[in-house]
Design a protein around this motif. Sequence first.
Motif, short mmCIF file in Angstrom:
data_model
loop_
_atom_site.label_atom_id
_atom_site.label_comp_id
_atom_site.label_asym_id
_atom_site.label_seq_id
_atom_site.Cartn_x
_atom_site.Cartn_y
_atom_site.Cartn_z
N ASP A 129 0.76 -1.12 -0.03
CA ASP A 129 -0.10 -0.15 -0.02
C ASP A 129 0.87 1.25 -0.06
O ASP A 129 0.32 2.45 -0.21
CB ASP A 129 -0.91 0.08 1.27
CG ASP A 129 -0.44 -0.09 2.68
OD1 ASP A 129 0.89 -0.17 2.72
OD2 ASP A 129 -1.13 -0.07 3.50
N ALA A 130 2.38 1.19 0.21
CA ALA A 130 3.14 2.33 0.34
C ALA A 130 3.82 2.40 -1.04
O ALA A 130 4.43 3.36 -1.21
CB ALA A 130 3.82 2.26 1.61
N PHE A 160 -0.19 -9.03 0.86
CA PHE A 160 -0.71 -10.35 -0.04
C PHE A 160 -0.45 -11.44 0.71
O PHE A 160 -1.47 -12.38 0.91
CB PHE A 160 -0.04 -10.38 -1.20
CG PHE A 160 -0.77 -11.43 -2.18
CD1 PHE A 160 -2.04 -11.56 -2.45
CD2 PHE A 160 -0.03 -12.84 -2.29
CE1 PHE A 160 -2.74 -12.51 -3.37
CE2 PHE A 160 -0.52 -13.69 -3.21
CZ PHE A 160 -1.88 -13.65 -3.60
N GLY A 161 0.64 -11.75 1.39
CA GLY A 161 0.92 -12.86 2.47
C GLY A 161 -0.11 -12.79 3.66
O GLY A 161 -0.35 -14.02 3.97
N ALA A 162 -0.50 -11.85 4.09
CA ALA A 162 -1.43 -11.82 5.07
C ALA A 162 -2.84 -12.31 4.58
O ALA A 162 -3.59 -13.12 5.31
CB ALA A 162 -1.78 -10.53 5.81
N PRO A 190 -6.89 -7.08 -7.52
CA PRO A 190 -7.81 -8.12 -6.95
C PRO A 190 -8.88 -7.51 -6.20
O PRO A 190 -9.99 -7.96 -6.26
CB PRO A 190 -6.78 -8.96 -6.07
CG PRO A 190 -5.44 -9.08 -6.66
CD PRO A 190 -5.29 -7.61 -7.31
N PHE A 191 -8.60 -6.62 -5.73
CA PHE A 191 -9.89 -5.54 -4.77
C PHE A 191 -10.59 -5.08 -5.91
O PHE A 191 -11.93 -5.37 -5.53
CB PHE A 191 -8.91 -4.34 -4.17
CG PHE A 191 -9.98 -3.71 -3.52
CD1 PHE A 191 -10.73 -3.86 -2.11
CD2 PHE A 191 -10.49 -2.52 -4.22
CE1 PHE A 191 -11.50 -3.17 -1.74
CE2 PHE A 191 -11.31 -1.66 -3.51
CZ PHE A 191 -12.13 -1.97 -2.37
N TYR A 192 -10.36 -4.65 -6.87
CA TYR A 192 -11.14 -4.20 -7.87
C TYR A 192 -12.20 -5.17 -8.58
O TYR A 192 -13.32 -4.92 -8.76
CB TYR A 192 -10.66 -3.21 -8.97
CG TYR A 192 -10.12 -1.63 -8.18
CD1 TYR A 192 -10.99 -0.97 -7.59
CD2 TYR A 192 -8.82 -1.61 -8.25
CE1 TYR A 192 -10.51 0.15 -7.17
CE2 TYR A 192 -8.51 -0.39 -7.45
CZ TYR A 192 -9.23 0.52 -6.93
OH TYR A 192 -8.89 1.83 -6.19
N GLN A 223 -6.10 -6.76 -0.78
CA GLN A 223 -5.28 -5.52 -0.47
C GLN A 223 -5.97 -4.57 -1.08
O GLN A 223 -6.41 -4.38 -2.21
CB GLN A 223 -3.73 -5.81 -0.81
CG GLN A 223 -2.98 -6.78 -0.15
CD GLN A 223 -1.69 -6.91 -1.00
OE1 GLN A 223 -1.48 -7.67 -1.77
NE2 GLN A 223 -0.76 -6.13 -0.50
N PRO A 224 -6.28 -3.30 -0.29
CA PRO A 224 -6.84 -2.18 -1.01
C PRO A 224 -5.95 -1.51 -2.19
O PRO A 224 -4.93 -1.40 -2.12
CB PRO A 224 -6.75 -0.91 0.20
CG PRO A 224 -6.10 -1.48 1.15
CD PRO A 224 -5.64 -3.16 0.94
#
Length: 265
Positions: free
Chosen positions: A82-83, A178-180, A154-156, A149-150
Amino acid sequence: MIRILASLAAAAALSLTASQAGAQSLPDLGGRTVVVVTENAYPPLQFIDPKTGDAIGWEYDAIAELSKRLNFTVEIQNTSWDAMIQSVSDGQYDMGMTGITIREDRREKVDFSDAYMHSEMRMLVRSDEARFADEKEFAAQEGLLIAAQPGTTPFYVSVYDILDGDEANPRIKLFETFGATVQALLTGDVDLILTDGVAANGYVESTGGKLKVIGGPLGSEDFGFIFPKGSDLVEPLNAGIAAMKADGTLDALNTKWFLEYKLGQ
């Protein structure tokens, strides 16, 4: 300790004779240091080998090969997904790699290399999953959850191609890495994750068959490296990618990591 420099040195052994023959026709970056940021959470593209502690993968081999052909030194750093795009956009790093889908909205913040890989979005579930076999059956069962993940592809796809178009849909559980999301799937906290076919096959293999891929592809995507806007690295890297594609190096990487590699061996 993550032995990144050792893994890069080992990856350099992949270099083909063809790369040496064509080196004079490629740009020479004069040995400059290129700071590359990655997530190390996306096998087989880049991940930490649990047996050795080394950071390894397709992208590590690719960047090692590119550094030889273009004459630059690689410095690897890590950040969360995300960063990543924003930090590269801000110039904190020279380049980013973590299976990043080439998208027009992202081009507003960063420059992309040419595509180095094409993949299709797939559904990843636990190996004993029998409640649904495709995205329609998943969507029809209100109690089933999907992890993402936002801000990722995959989110969209989860929001607009599987569910109702509501980005705040409570059936989507958000995770930083993604691992989470994979760990949440393995422990039963969620029932589905979406990822490209490359990573899906990698996780099926790396978890010893605890996961499986179901249904058909949900669209396709191309992966590219990212750079700050206006970076002078884009053109040389594109030349390197084209050379690796032409002489079969990209195919060799695909064979190594998607067919031959076995996690922990």
